[in-house]
Design a protein around this motif. Structure first.
Motif, PDB file in Angstrom:
ATOM      1  N   SER A  71      20.426 -12.188 -30.975  1.00 25.67           N
ATOM      2  CA  SER A  71      19.678 -13.426 -30.853  1.00 25.67           C
ATOM      3  C   SER A  71      19.048 -13.508 -29.463  1.00 25.67           C
ATOM      4  CB  SER A  71      20.596 -14.632 -31.052  1.00 25.67           C
ATOM      5  OG  SER A  71      21.217 -14.571 -32.299  1.00 25.67           O
ATOM      6  N   ALA A  72      17.760 -13.782 -29.414  1.00 28.62           N
ATOM      7  CA  ALA A  72      17.076 -13.918 -28.139  1.00 28.62           C
ATOM      8  C   ALA A  72      16.813 -15.394 -27.870  1.00 28.62           C
ATOM      9  CB  ALA A  72      15.770 -13.145 -28.168  1.00 28.62           C
ATOM     10  N   THR A  73      17.039 -15.798 -26.656  1.00 25.75           N
ATOM     11  CA  THR A  73      16.781 -17.171 -26.248  1.00 25.75           C
ATOM     12  C   THR A  73      16.051 -17.149 -24.915  1.00 25.75           C
ATOM     13  OG1 THR A  73      18.898 -17.320 -25.118  1.00 25.75           O
ATOM     14  CG2 THR A  73      18.837 -18.077 -27.404  1.00 25.75           C
ATOM     15  N   PRO A  74      15.464 -18.277 -24.524  1.00 25.86           N
ATOM     16  CA  PRO A  74      14.821 -18.329 -23.218  1.00 25.86           C
ATOM     17  C   PRO A  74      15.823 -18.025 -22.099  1.00 25.86           C
ATOM     18  CG  PRO A  74      14.143 -20.188 -24.551  1.00 25.86           C
ATOM     19  CD  PRO A  74      15.262 -19.502 -25.283  1.00 25.86           C
ATOM     20  N   GLN A  75      15.346 -17.318 -21.097  1.00 27.85           N
ATOM     21  CA  GLN A  75      16.171 -16.960 -19.941  1.00 27.85           C
ATOM     22  C   GLN A  75      15.357 -17.147 -18.676  1.00 27.85           C
ATOM     23  OE1 GLN A  75      17.332 -12.923 -20.595  1.00 27.85           O
ATOM     24  NE2 GLN A  75      18.309 -13.357 -22.546  1.00 27.85           N
ATOM     25  N   GLY A  86       6.751 -23.052 -24.944  1.00 24.98           N
ATOM     26  CA  GLY A  86       7.111 -21.642 -24.952  1.00 24.98           C
ATOM     27  C   GLY A  86       7.402 -21.106 -23.557  1.00 24.98           C
ATOM     28  N   ILE A  87       7.646 -19.801 -23.504  1.00 26.22           N
ATOM     29  CA  ILE A  87       7.952 -19.119 -22.257  1.00 26.22           C
ATOM     30  C   ILE A  87       6.781 -19.243 -21.279  1.00 26.22           C
ATOM     31  CG2 ILE A  87       8.557 -16.855 -21.256  1.00 26.22           C
ATOM     32  CD1 ILE A  87      10.727 -18.231 -23.059  1.00 26.22           C
ATOM     33  N   ASP A  88       7.099 -19.455 -20.004  1.00 23.32           N
ATOM     34  CA  ASP A  88       6.135 -19.623 -18.902  1.00 23.32           C
ATOM     35  C   ASP A  88       5.284 -20.882 -19.026  1.00 23.32           C
ATOM     36  OD1 ASP A  88       6.839 -17.545 -17.163  1.00 23.32           O
ATOM     37  OD2 ASP A  88       5.660 -16.089 -18.297  1.00 23.32           O
ATOM     38  N   LYS A  89       5.721 -21.820 -19.840  1.00 19.07           N
ATOM     39  CA  LYS A  89       5.059 -23.126 -19.930  1.00 19.07           C
ATOM     40  C   LYS A  89       6.023 -24.168 -19.369  1.00 19.07           C
ATOM     41  CE  LYS A  89       1.618 -21.694 -22.591  1.00 19.07           C
ATOM     42  NZ  LYS A  89       0.636 -20.911 -21.908  1.00 19.07           N
ATOM     43  N   THR A  90       5.476 -25.253 -18.819  1.00 19.22           N
ATOM     44  CA  THR A  90       6.299 -26.289 -18.196  1.00 19.22           C
ATOM     45  C   THR A  90       6.449 -27.486 -19.113  1.00 19.22           C
ATOM     46  OG1 THR A  90       5.546 -25.604 -16.010  1.00 19.22           O
ATOM     47  CG2 THR A  90       6.542 -27.781 -16.177  1.00 19.22           C
ATOM     48  N   THR A 140      17.332 -25.376 -25.149  1.00 22.70           N
ATOM     49  CA  THR A 140      16.563 -24.249 -25.672  1.00 22.70           C
ATOM     50  C   THR A 140      16.745 -24.146 -27.182  1.00 22.70           C
ATOM     51  OG1 THR A 140      18.380 -22.697 -25.307  1.00 22.70           O
ATOM     52  CG2 THR A 140      16.764 -22.923 -23.531  1.00 22.70           C
ATOM     53  N   ARG A 141      15.785 -23.505 -27.810  1.00 19.85           N
ATOM     54  CA  ARG A 141      15.881 -23.203 -29.245  1.00 19.85           C
ATOM     55  C   ARG A 141      15.084 -21.973 -29.562  1.00 19.85           C
ATOM     56  NH1 ARG A 141      12.293 -27.873 -32.319  1.00 19.85           N
ATOM     57  NH2 ARG A 141      10.307 -27.227 -31.494  1.00 19.85           N
ATOM     58  N   CYS A 200      11.016 -21.722 -18.390  1.00 16.99           N
ATOM     59  CA  CYS A 200      11.759 -20.469 -18.560  1.00 16.99           C
ATOM     60  C   CYS A 200      10.766 -19.320 -18.486  1.00 16.99           C
ATOM     61  CB  CYS A 200      12.503 -20.448 -19.895  1.00 16.99           C
ATOM     62  SG  CYS A 200      13.776 -21.715 -20.031  1.00 16.99           S
ATOM     63  N   HIS A 201      11.151 -18.237 -17.820  1.00 19.39           N
ATOM     64  CA  HIS A 201      10.223 -17.138 -17.560  1.00 19.39           C
ATOM     65  C   HIS A 201      10.441 -15.893 -18.415  1.00 19.39           C
ATOM     66  CE1 HIS A 201       8.525 -19.297 -14.183  1.00 19.39           C
ATOM     67  NE2 HIS A 201       9.753 -19.550 -13.765  1.00 19.39           N
TER      68      HIS A 201
END
Length: 107
Positions: free
Chosen positions: A32-36, A82-86, A106-107, A52-53
């Motif tokens: 499972s991948a999640t934001p990191q 999403g990733i790299d968005k604030t 996170t989801r 999250c980057h």
């Protein structure tokens, strides 16, 4: 046979069953991948953000807001991004509410 040896033998299937169950769960978690690489901040007394980057999925900021006059607290949530968005949110009227804690989901 003594009682201690019987107890030990009786526990063996439970231990083996626990190991058999734990292996698939660990495998599923690793896949499972999640934001990191996430960061949070409080650019003003009234706002919070999260970003999250790395990884995949989405993040949103969750801030705990306090009403200055009454001392009551409530949560405010930013949008899922999403990733790299604030993800950013304000508590309410800047002269009345302030952020006491910035967190994220996170989801």
């Amino acid at each position: 046979m003594n009682i201690r040896k019987l107890t030990s033998l009786g526990m063996t299937p439970l231990v083996l069953a626990g190991i058999a169950v734990a292996v698939p769960i660990a495998g599923a978690t690793a896949a499972s991948a999640t934001p990191q690489g996430c960061q949070v901040g409080k650019p003003t007394e009234n706002t919070g953000f999260a970003i999250c980057h790395r990884g995949t999925g989405q993040v949103r900021v969750k801030v705990t807001c306090e009403d200055g006059p009454t001392g009551r607290s409530h949560f405010a949530y930013g949008p899922w991004v999403g990733i790299d968005k604030t993800s950013k949110v304000a508590c309410g009227a800047a002269q009345r509410y302030f952020v006491t804690l910035v967190d994220y989901q996170t989801r």
